[in-house]
Design an enzyme around this catalytic site. Structure first.
Site, PDB file in Angstrom:
ATOM      1  N   TYR A 139       0.815  -1.219   0.000  1.00  0.00           N
ATOM      2  CA  TYR A 139       0.000   0.000   0.000  1.00  0.00           C
ATOM      3  C   TYR A 139       0.849   1.270   0.000  1.00  0.00           C
ATOM      4  O   TYR A 139       0.354   2.347  -0.300  1.00  0.00           O
ATOM      5  CB  TYR A 139      -0.948   0.027   1.211  1.00  0.00           C
ATOM      6  CG  TYR A 139      -2.032  -1.038   1.173  1.00  0.00           C
ATOM      7  CD1 TYR A 139      -2.057  -2.013   0.187  1.00  0.00           C
ATOM      8  CD2 TYR A 139      -3.031  -1.069   2.130  1.00  0.00           C
ATOM      9  CE1 TYR A 139      -3.028  -2.992   0.155  1.00  0.00           C
ATOM     10  CE2 TYR A 139      -4.019  -2.043   2.107  1.00  0.00           C
ATOM     11  CZ  TYR A 139      -4.007  -3.002   1.120  1.00  0.00           C
ATOM     12  OH  TYR A 139      -4.985  -3.973   1.090  1.00  0.00           O
ATOM     13  N   LYS A 201       3.940 -15.320   3.359  1.00  0.00           N
ATOM     14  CA  LYS A 201       3.925 -16.145   2.140  1.00  0.00           C
ATOM     15  C   LYS A 201       5.378 -16.461   1.817  1.00  0.00           C
ATOM     16  O   LYS A 201       5.896 -16.156   0.741  1.00  0.00           O
ATOM     17  CB  LYS A 201       3.211 -15.361   1.016  1.00  0.00           C
ATOM     18  CG  LYS A 201       2.924 -16.160  -0.233  1.00  0.00           C
ATOM     19  CD  LYS A 201       1.878 -17.245  -0.047  1.00  0.00           C
ATOM     20  CE  LYS A 201       1.729 -18.062  -1.320  1.00  0.00           C
ATOM     21  NZ  LYS A 201       0.981 -19.319  -1.116  1.00  0.00           N
ATOM     22  N   ASP A 234      -2.379 -18.346   2.690  1.00  0.00           N
ATOM     23  CA  ASP A 234      -3.496 -19.097   2.081  1.00  0.00           C
ATOM     24  C   ASP A 234      -4.047 -20.116   3.085  1.00  0.00           C
ATOM     25  O   ASP A 234      -5.265 -20.303   3.205  1.00  0.00           O
ATOM     26  CB  ASP A 234      -3.086 -19.758   0.760  1.00  0.00           C
ATOM     27  CG  ASP A 234      -1.641 -20.230   0.733  1.00  0.00           C
ATOM     28  OD1 ASP A 234      -0.921 -19.998   1.728  1.00  0.00           O
ATOM     29  OD2 ASP A 234      -1.231 -20.841  -0.256  1.00  0.00           O
ATOM     30  N   ASP A 258      -5.205  -6.823   5.879  1.00  0.00           N
ATOM     31  CA  ASP A 258      -6.429  -6.169   5.406  1.00  0.00           C
ATOM     32  C   ASP A 258      -7.456  -7.240   5.029  1.00  0.00           C
ATOM     33  O   ASP A 258      -8.619  -7.210   5.450  1.00  0.00           O
ATOM     34  CB  ASP A 258      -6.068  -5.307   4.179  1.00  0.00           C
ATOM     35  CG  ASP A 258      -7.183  -4.347   3.800  1.00  0.00           C
ATOM     36  OD1 ASP A 258      -8.210  -4.303   4.499  1.00  0.00           O
ATOM     37  OD2 ASP A 258      -7.034  -3.636   2.785  1.00  0.00           O
ATOM     38  N   ASP A 262     -10.913  -8.658   7.387  1.00  0.00           N
ATOM     39  CA  ASP A 262     -12.297  -8.582   6.890  1.00  0.00           C
ATOM     40  C   ASP A 262     -12.935  -9.974   6.875  1.00  0.00           C
ATOM     41  O   ASP A 262     -14.106 -10.139   7.200  1.00  0.00           O
ATOM     42  CB  ASP A 262     -12.348  -7.972   5.479  1.00  0.00           C
ATOM     43  CG  ASP A 262     -12.506  -6.452   5.535  1.00  0.00           C
ATOM     44  OD1 ASP A 262     -12.162  -5.862   6.580  1.00  0.00           O
ATOM     45  OD2 ASP A 262     -12.973  -5.855   4.550  1.00  0.00           O
TER      46      ASP A 262
END
Ligand code: NAD
Length: 377
Positions: A139, A201, A234, A258, A262
């Site tokens: 970001y 990851k 994942d 993020d 959610d």
């Protein structure tokens, strides 16, 4: 105690939910003998409309001067088509950067009264916290959209970069939180999983390999008694649905955090239930619900103000060191839910079918919580 709070109502449902959060702060002030002073400032879409910029200089100054910042939400379709620097999100990312808010803390707790609201059949006890790195990664990294003149192919890229110190400081927040939670749980519930799960990851990304290495180093050097496990993002996305009660504190980078937060919010029944705190090195915090400005329901007095109200509890606890007051807010929210009051987003079929709940408006929900705090209920 006198405390100054910079308040950003924001866009969409922001002003509606912030009005209820202030109601609750005033109930706390009356009950516990404090005085909270509110300095209302602009950010996001309303700031674009009134000041021609999503992040006015006065907002930055006021937030830096305040003891804490309370924010509703920003954004909406009206401002979706401006250039990047003139969008509401630029204001949000800008204030996070200006205040150095590198750690975003998002508790995910399923209230007993809302067990039916959880989409899982048998959710067990869900009480986890996601610590999301907030001012690094994709970001904030270098980005570009360009066109190859010869082939006319358009390409865009964003870079996900992390330096060791950025990982260290957010890892410390996660380990400190895990220690605090372990102390609060105590021996009585020692069956509960405790400790930090670091999500990355590392099988693919260099930034994740550094992340994993630094988190392990911080733990080994300074938190040897806090359990640490690593999980690929994942897998974490799956495990949050498969068996959420395995998690205590999850720490992860900005983009993964993020998305995972959610996803986790749905475990509590509604985005409208999830508070958050964003902290800098000196403990100054910005407190906001995890949801956005919900333009689809704005102006109808039907939004759920509980995420904003629970953000107030975090503000009292973390920035003002007022644990008793924070518990009073959380207990009042719990009591109101136990009494069967629901905003529309947390009414679930079984309750509606059996008439066992009462649907209330956003403003009524704020009144109910404030009344319990005042001791009139
Ligand atoms: P959203 O969180 O605003 O809404 C998603 C869904 O959840 C909608 O159906 C909405 O009605 C519902 N919802 C959200 N909060 C609720 C509440 N308190 N009570 C009841 N229902 C609620 O996400 P979105 O629709 O993707 O985004 C809308 C705008 O908000 C966009 O402009 C986006 O950029 C912005 N946004 C801002 C923030 C922030 O200010 N921190 C965060 C996310 C999105």
């Amino acid at each position: 105690m006198v405390k100054q709070i910079a308040v950003i109502k924001g866009d969409g449902i922001g002003p509606e939910i912030i009005a209820e959060a202030i109601k609750v702060l005033e109930a706390v002030a009356d009950k516990f003998g404090h005085s909270f002073e509110y300095n209302y400032v602009l950010l996001g879409g309303t700031a674009i409309d009134q000041e021609g910029t999503p992040l006015p200089a006065e907002t930055i100054k006021a937030c830096k001067r305040a003891d804490a910042v309370l924010l509703g939400a920003v954004g909406g379709p009206k401002w979706d088509f401006g250039p990047g620097h003139m969008r509401p999100e630029a204001g949000l990312l800008g204030i996070r950067k200006e205040l150095g808010l590198f750690a975003n803390i998002r508790p995910v707790k399923l209230f007993n009264a809302l067990k039916d609201a959880c989409p899982l059949k048998d959710p067990g006890e869900i009480d986890l916290v996601i610590v999301r790195e907030l001012i690094g990664g994709a970001y904030y990294g270098e980005r570009k959209t360009y066109i190859d003149e010869k082939t006319a192919v358009r390409t865009a890229y964003d870079t996900m970069a992390y330096s060791d110190f950025e990982i260290q400081r957010v890892a410390r927040v996660a380990f400190d939180l895990a220690k605090k939670r372990a102390a609060a749980v105590g021996a009585a519930e020692s069956g509960r999983p405790l400790g930090v799960t670091s999500v990355d990851k590392a099988n693919v990304l260099d930034s994740s390999r550094l992340w994993r290495e630094i988190v392990a180093k911080v733990r080994m050097e300074d938190y040897p008694n806090v359990a640490l496990s690593d999980m690929l993002v994942d897998n974490a996305a799956m495990q949050l649905i498969r068996y959420p009660s395995q998690f205590d504190v999850i720490v992860t980078e900005n983009l993964f955090g993020d998305i995972l937060s959610d996803e986790a919010s749905m475990l509590t029944g509604s985005l409208g239930m999830l508070p958050s705190a964003s902290l800098n090195e000196s403990g100054v915090g910005l407190y906001e619900p995890c949801h956005g400005s919900a333009p689809d329901i704005a102006g109808r007095d039907i939004a759920n103000p509980l995420a904003a109200i629970l953000s107030v509890a975090m503000l009292l606890e973390i920035s003002f060191n007022m644990s008793r007051e924070a518990r009073a807010v959380e207990n009042a929210v719990n009591a109101v839910l136990e009494q069967g009051y629901r905003t529309v987003d947390i009414v679930f079929k079984s309750e509606a079918d059996s008439n066992s709940c009462e649907v209330v408006k956003c403003s009524e929900m704020g009144d109910l919580v404030a009344k319990v705090i005042a001791g009139n209920s």
